[in-house]
Design an enzyme around this catalytic site. Structure first.
Site, PDB file in Angstrom:
ATOM      1  N   GLU A   1       1.164  -0.919  -0.085  1.00 41.57           N
ATOM      2  CA  GLU A   1      -0.272   0.264  -0.283  1.00 41.57           C
ATOM      3  C   GLU A   1       0.740   1.099   0.509  1.00 41.57           C
ATOM      4  O   GLU A   1       1.012   2.249  -0.994  1.00 41.57           O
ATOM      5  CB  GLU A   1      -0.933  -0.268   1.137  1.00 41.57           C
ATOM      6  CG  GLU A   1      -2.353  -0.819   1.412  1.00 41.57           C
ATOM      7  CD  GLU A   1      -2.044  -2.458   0.998  1.00 41.57           C
ATOM      8  OE1 GLU A   1      -0.801  -2.553   1.449  1.00 41.57           O
ATOM      9  OE2 GLU A   1      -2.681  -2.928   0.494  1.00 41.57           O
TER      10      GLU A   1
ATOM     11  N   HIS B   1     -10.740  -5.091  10.412  1.00 41.23           N
ATOM     12  CA  HIS B   1     -10.980  -5.004   9.296  1.00 41.23           C
ATOM     13  C   HIS B   1     -12.629  -3.975   8.813  1.00 41.23           C
ATOM     14  O   HIS B   1     -13.639  -4.321   8.531  1.00 41.23           O
ATOM     15  CB  HIS B   1     -11.329  -6.050   8.579  1.00 41.23           C
ATOM     16  CG  HIS B   1     -10.057  -7.074   8.263  1.00 41.23           C
ATOM     17  ND1 HIS B   1      -9.290  -7.853   8.897  1.00 41.23           N
ATOM     18  CD2 HIS B   1      -9.411  -6.871   6.754  1.00 41.23           C
ATOM     19  CE1 HIS B   1      -8.296  -8.127   7.824  1.00 41.23           C
ATOM     20  NE2 HIS B   1      -8.360  -7.974   7.076  1.00 41.23           N
TER      21      HIS B   1
END
Lengths: 369, 145
Positions: free
Chosen positions: A98, A167
């Protein structure tokens, strides 16, 4: 009733009744066009896919980058078909890096391209947050306007179903606090299409917060929204349901819950006005305050953590600008102040439910404790 | 001189000097054209000067004046120039590497998709090679070349 409002507005030096009237009239017109075109339906997934497709077709500088966006057709199939249509020069599958690929996207934007960077979920954006904030958001200011960063960071945000604490976080409040960023949160298919197209065309960095559980939901969509030039204004909220007793503001999946709550409240004689924020930054303070000045009560809802949340900002805005119009304390419904639990029953308790919104609205109307 | 001004309190915040290392960057930048890009670290004063930003604009920026290359809004660590293609001084270690890789990626994209042309150089220190982003970018540069 308008006469009373008009007098009160003049006395308190607030918004004129005529501007309130025109605001209410324009929102009822949009509600009519929404229902009138109800023959076509579209899922949020298809809305997002078509928006990216059309913008890539219109502008060769737009490209897509992210994990699984190409060969796998997108982790949630949002980028389905794009690799086949535009080729590997415009749809890039990235390694699981990322920080690296977000920085590359930002660098590409500095140099004149228009990247659409996908995060598989916004939780992973934390690995790249330095680039979103320091390299993207602040650059236009630091360079005194010389550098523009026309990049979109998009992906699912907030809780899904049983995915656990790491998450499930909602990032609306974090990103919306940063000057230099625009933060959008669509609810319906029309929102998804119009706001994503606006985001891709925008010269500034935009954080586009989708919701995994909304991807498969179908919404009626107008002919106007299906046109390739369709675009929604950034910074403008939508009044999803008009009401006169209490204002409920929210965004993303919670809009659906608020609308259900409004139905339940209507059965008990409480007319709730539901505002879909659409844009978290810039926040449409004018629409929110105009609504509260009409109803005198505020219930603000979000999925994210309560402290320093979007709801806190809305409460502050209403208290600062419309204090004398409030007939009850402002009510704030947010997720529980705890990392998201895994067990289904605990997860349900950790997120706002329709009953919580109904209870808060009744409390604001002094119908319960 | 910058160091003296800093110690006298005329310059404020952070000032990072590039003294003794100027030869390396000057050599590289001499080979670039105006349309090629440079991405730097917080030791970006000399990179800006070598690329063509006027000494007056760089000094004014260090003093936070409106005549600086970023109107005093960037400061010592954030020198940008659209005209000379300086894509910033970045404060965080390794932060500029992905941005430079992105600018280089744009050169490739422009060549392949838009049929246009240009180059990018990133400057960073040896300590930065410990940073994860450096390796992520090496990997992606090889992947997308």
């Amino acid at each position: 009733m308008w006469g009373i409002l008009g007098r009160r507005a003049v006395v308190n030096g607030g918004i004129s009744a005529s501007s309130l009237r025109s605001r209410v009239r324009s929102s009822s017109v949009s509600a009519r066009s929404y229902a009138a075109a109800g023959s076509k339906e579209m899922t949020v997934r298809d809305a997002l896919n078509s928006a990216i497709d059309e913008e890539m077709s219109a502008d060769p500088k737009v490209f897509v980058m992210g994990e699984e966006v190409g060969q796998y057709q997108g982790a949630y199939k949002i980028t389905k078909g794009l690799l086949e249509k535009y080729g590997p020069e415009r749809v890039y599958d990235t390694p699981i890096t990322e920080a690296g690929f977000t920085g590359i996207g930002v660098g590409a934007a500095y140099a004149g391209l228009k990247p659409v960077v996908e995060f598989m979920t916004f939780n992973f954006s934390m690995q790249a947050i330095d680039h979103i904030i320091n390299s993207a958001a602040k650059s236009n200011y630091m360079s005194a306007g010389q550098i523009n960063v026309p990049i979109v960071f998009r992906g699912p945000n907030g809780a899904a179903a049983g995915v656990g604490a790491q998450h499930s976080q909602c990032y609306a409040a974090w990103y919306a606090s940063v000057p230099g960023l625009k933060v959008l949160a669509p609810y319906s298919a029309e929102d998804a299409r119009g706001l994503l197209k606006a985001a891709i065309r925008d010269p500034d960095p935009v954080v586009f917060l989708e919701n995994e559980l909304l991807y498969g939901e179908s919404f009626p969509i107008s002919e106007e929204a299906l046109d390739s030039s369709f675009c929604l204004p950034i910074g403008k909220a939508k009044i999803e349901r008009e009401g006169k007793d209490v204002t409920i503001t929210t965004f993303s999946k919670m809009v659906g819950f608020a609308l259900k709550a409004a139905e339940k409240l209507a059965e008990e004689g409480i007319s709730a006005e539901v505002i879909n924020l659409r844009s978290i930054r810039p926040l449409d303070r004018a629409t929110i305050n105009a609504s509260v000045r009409k109803t005198s009560r505020l219930v603000t809802v979000e999925e994210g953590f309560p402290q320093h949340g979007v709801c806190a900002e809305i409460c502050a805005s209403v208290v600062e600008e419309s204090f004398s119009y409030l007939d009850a304390p402002v009510e704030r419904i947010a997720g529980a102040d705890v990392p998201m639990p895994y067990a289904a029953n605990l997860e349900r308790l950790a997120l706002p439910q329709v009953e919580d919104i109904v209870r808060a609205a009744k409390r604001a109307c002094f119908r319960s404790k | 001189m910058c160091a003296q001004m800093y110690y006298r309190g005329k310059m404020f915040g952070f000032v990072h000097l590039y003294n003794g290392q100027e030869a390396v960057s000057t050599g590289f930048i001499k080979l670039l054209t105006k349309s090629d890009s440079v991405v730097s670290t917080y030791c970006d004063h000399v990179h800006a000067l070598s690329k063509g930003v006027s000494a007056r604009a760089v000094m004014s920026e260090l003093f936070g004046k409106v005549t600086g290359c970023c109107r005093g809004q960037g400061g010592s660590m954030h020198m940008f120039s659209k005209e000379h293609n300086i894509l910033g001084g970045f404060a965080f270690i390794g932060e500029g590497i992905p941005v430079a890789t992105g600018a280089a990626f744009t050169s490739k994209y422009k060549r392949e998709v838009l049929k246009q042309d240009c180059d990018t150089v990133a400057f960073f220190g040896d300590g930065t090679c410990n940073n994860g982003q450096f390796y992520e970018c090496l990997n992606m540069a090889a992947l997308y070349k």
